[in-house]
Write a protein that holds these residues in place. Structure first.
Motif, PDB file in Angstrom:
ATOM      1  N   LEU A  62      -4.451  -3.717  27.112  1.00 48.56           N
ATOM      2  CA  LEU A  62      -5.688  -3.771  26.326  1.00 48.56           C
ATOM      3  C   LEU A  62      -6.912  -3.899  27.228  1.00 48.56           C
ATOM      4  CD1 LEU A  62      -4.610  -6.068  23.354  1.00 48.56           C
ATOM      5  CD2 LEU A  62      -5.125  -3.609  23.275  1.00 48.56           C
ATOM      6  N   GLN A  63      -6.729  -4.502  28.382  1.00 50.30           N
ATOM      7  CA  GLN A  63      -7.827  -4.646  29.321  1.00 50.30           C
ATOM      8  C   GLN A  63      -8.018  -3.380  30.146  1.00 50.30           C
ATOM      9  OE1 GLN A  63      -7.949  -8.392  31.380  1.00 50.30           O
ATOM     10  NE2 GLN A  63      -8.760  -7.411  33.207  1.00 50.30           N
ATOM     11  N   ALA A  64      -6.947  -2.682  30.471  1.00 50.66           N
ATOM     12  CA  ALA A  64      -7.032  -1.505  31.342  1.00 50.66           C
ATOM     13  C   ALA A  64      -7.366  -0.220  30.583  1.00 50.66           C
ATOM     14  CB  ALA A  64      -5.716  -1.328  32.095  1.00 50.66           C
ATOM     15  N   LEU A  65      -6.915  -0.106  29.357  1.00 48.45           N
ATOM     16  CA  LEU A  65      -7.102   1.126  28.597  1.00 48.45           C
ATOM     17  C   LEU A  65      -8.575   1.504  28.390  1.00 48.45           C
ATOM     18  CD1 LEU A  65      -5.399   3.339  27.350  1.00 48.45           C
ATOM     19  CD2 LEU A  65      -5.444   2.081  25.188  1.00 48.45           C
ATOM     20  N   PRO A  66      -9.454   0.563  28.056  1.00 47.19           N
ATOM     21  CA  PRO A  66     -10.867   0.940  27.914  1.00 47.19           C
ATOM     22  C   PRO A  66     -11.470   1.525  29.194  1.00 47.19           C
ATOM     23  CG  PRO A  66     -10.506  -1.189  26.905  1.00 47.19           C
ATOM     24  CD  PRO A  66      -9.242  -0.836  27.637  1.00 47.19           C
ATOM     25  N   VAL A  67     -11.050   1.018  30.348  1.00 48.14           N
ATOM     26  CA  VAL A  67     -11.558   1.549  31.611  1.00 48.14           C
ATOM     27  C   VAL A  67     -11.121   3.000  31.768  1.00 48.14           C
ATOM     28  CG1 VAL A  67     -11.536   1.299  34.118  1.00 48.14           C
ATOM     29  CG2 VAL A  67     -11.601  -0.730  32.675  1.00 48.14           C
ATOM     30  N   LEU A  68      -9.881   3.270  31.425  1.00 48.43           N
ATOM     31  CA  LEU A  68      -9.349   4.634  31.534  1.00 48.43           C
ATOM     32  C   LEU A  68     -10.043   5.585  30.571  1.00 48.43           C
ATOM     33  CD1 LEU A  68      -7.135   6.508  32.732  1.00 48.43           C
ATOM     34  CD2 LEU A  68      -5.686   5.789  30.833  1.00 48.43           C
ATOM     35  N   LEU A  70     -12.970   4.987  28.609  1.00 45.64           N
ATOM     36  CA  LEU A  70     -14.433   4.944  28.554  1.00 45.64           C
ATOM     37  C   LEU A  70     -15.120   5.070  29.914  1.00 45.64           C
ATOM     38  CD1 LEU A  70     -14.809   2.052  25.958  1.00 45.64           C
ATOM     39  CD2 LEU A  70     -14.976   4.517  25.538  1.00 45.64           C
ATOM     40  N   GLY A  71     -14.356   5.034  30.997  1.00 42.32           N
ATOM     41  CA  GLY A  71     -14.934   5.108  32.337  1.00 42.32           C
ATOM     42  C   GLY A  71     -15.864   6.296  32.545  1.00 42.32           C
ATOM     43  N   VAL A  93     -22.794 -10.767  30.170  1.00 45.73           N
ATOM     44  CA  VAL A  93     -21.799 -10.726  29.096  1.00 45.73           C
ATOM     45  C   VAL A  93     -20.430 -11.152  29.623  1.00 45.73           C
ATOM     46  CG1 VAL A  93     -20.554  -9.182  27.519  1.00 45.73           C
ATOM     47  CG2 VAL A  93     -23.042  -9.017  27.728  1.00 45.73           C
ATOM     48  N   MET A  94     -20.086 -10.698  30.829  1.00 43.90           N
ATOM     49  CA  MET A  94     -18.801 -11.090  31.407  1.00 43.90           C
ATOM     50  C   MET A  94     -18.760 -12.592  31.679  1.00 43.90           C
ATOM     51  SD  MET A  94     -17.937  -7.662  33.678  1.00 43.90           S
ATOM     52  CE  MET A  94     -17.356  -8.501  35.075  1.00 43.90           C
ATOM     53  N   PHE A 121     -12.644  -6.592  25.229  1.00 37.30           N
ATOM     54  CA  PHE A 121     -14.059  -6.693  25.578  1.00 37.30           C
ATOM     55  C   PHE A 121     -14.265  -6.652  27.093  1.00 37.30           C
ATOM     56  CE2 PHE A 121     -14.908  -8.587  21.274  1.00 37.30           C
ATOM     57  CZ  PHE A 121     -15.751  -7.578  20.869  1.00 37.30           C
ATOM     58  N   LEU A 122     -13.388  -7.315  27.847  1.00 40.83           N
ATOM     59  CA  LEU A 122     -13.499  -7.276  29.304  1.00 40.83           C
ATOM     60  C   LEU A 122     -13.260  -5.860  29.816  1.00 40.83           C
ATOM     61  CD1 LEU A 122     -14.023  -8.872  31.867  1.00 40.83           C
ATOM     62  CD2 LEU A 122     -11.573  -9.377  31.965  1.00 40.83           C
ATOM     63  N   GLY A 123     -12.302  -5.162  29.243  1.00 36.98           N
ATOM     64  CA  GLY A 123     -12.040  -3.782  29.636  1.00 36.98           C
ATOM     65  C   GLY A 123     -13.208  -2.858  29.343  1.00 36.98           C
ATOM     66  N   VAL A 124     -13.805  -3.009  28.164  1.00 38.16           N
ATOM     67  CA  VAL A 124     -14.973  -2.193  27.801  1.00 38.16           C
ATOM     68  C   VAL A 124     -16.127  -2.500  28.755  1.00 38.16           C
ATOM     69  CG1 VAL A 124     -16.733  -1.800  26.018  1.00 38.16           C
ATOM     70  CG2 VAL A 124     -14.304  -1.887  25.395  1.00 38.16           C
ATOM     71  N   ASN A 125     -16.333  -3.760  29.020  1.00 36.63           N
ATOM     72  CA  ASN A 125     -17.396  -4.166  29.936  1.00 36.63           C
ATOM     73  C   ASN A 125     -17.171  -3.564  31.322  1.00 36.63           C
ATOM     74  OD1 ASN A 125     -19.484  -5.557  31.205  1.00 36.63           O
ATOM     75  ND2 ASN A 125     -19.113  -7.395  30.025  1.00 36.63           N
TER      76      ASN A 125
END
Length: 168
Positions: A62-68, A70-71, A93-94, A121-125
């Motif tokens: 859940l933390q890594a997927l947003p980076v992949l 939305l990066g 925010v972080m 949220f951390l992943g999106v950030n």
């Protein structure tokens, strides 16, 4: 030979002569170490709450997927906005997110679903903070010091990977 070694040692840190990069370098070192501390604490909390490696894998995903996912969008936004302002907001925010995680843990109120939400949220950030952080270095140091600054940044990232979990 000793004089040559001293020059080589000083040459390894030439980009730190630039005041803004020096401030950035120190702040980045603290931030990256804190991020690794947070990830270690988050993983430990998941295992403590669930005793499940599957749950831990889910939170990490859940933390890594947003980076992949939305990066690339983070890169577009970094190119079209004020990088310093964007990074400052995202770092704030972080910090709030880390504070919330800490308060939930200290008061014993943390639940698995909350850890999942905080991980997303951390992943999106991170997806929106990585690109401006990388490109901001060039703006601070210029082309002639870019190689040295990138090398120091890489050393900082890897040092934080060692120090952060150890402290966490």
């Amino acid at each position: 030979a000793a004089g040559g070694a001293g020059r080589s040692w000083r040459a390894a840190f030439t980009s730190l002569r630039i005041p803004n990069y020096r401030i950035y370098f120190v702040g980045q070192s603290i931030s990256l170490t804190g991020s690794w501390m947070q990830m270690t604490a988050q993983s430990w909390l998941v295992l403590t709450l669930t005793h499940s490696s599957t749950a831990l894998g889910l939170v990490v995903a859940l933390q890594a997927l947003p980076v992949l996912v939305l990066g690339p969008y983070g890169g577009v936004i970094a190119d079209r906005t004020d990088k310093l302002r964007l990074m400052t907001i995202l770092q704030g925010v972080m910090g709030l997110q880390a504070l919330l995680l800490g308060l939930l843990a200290v008061f014993g109120a943390v639940r698995f679903w909350e850890l999942c939400v905080l991980a997303v949220f951390l992943g999106v950030n991170n997806a929106f903070e990585n690109s401006p952080r990388q490109s901001f270095i060039r703006e601070m140091v210029g082309y002639d010091q870019l190689r040295n600054a990138i090398t120091l940044n890489s050393v900082t990232v890897n040092a934080a990977r060692v120090v952060g979990p150890g402290v966490g």
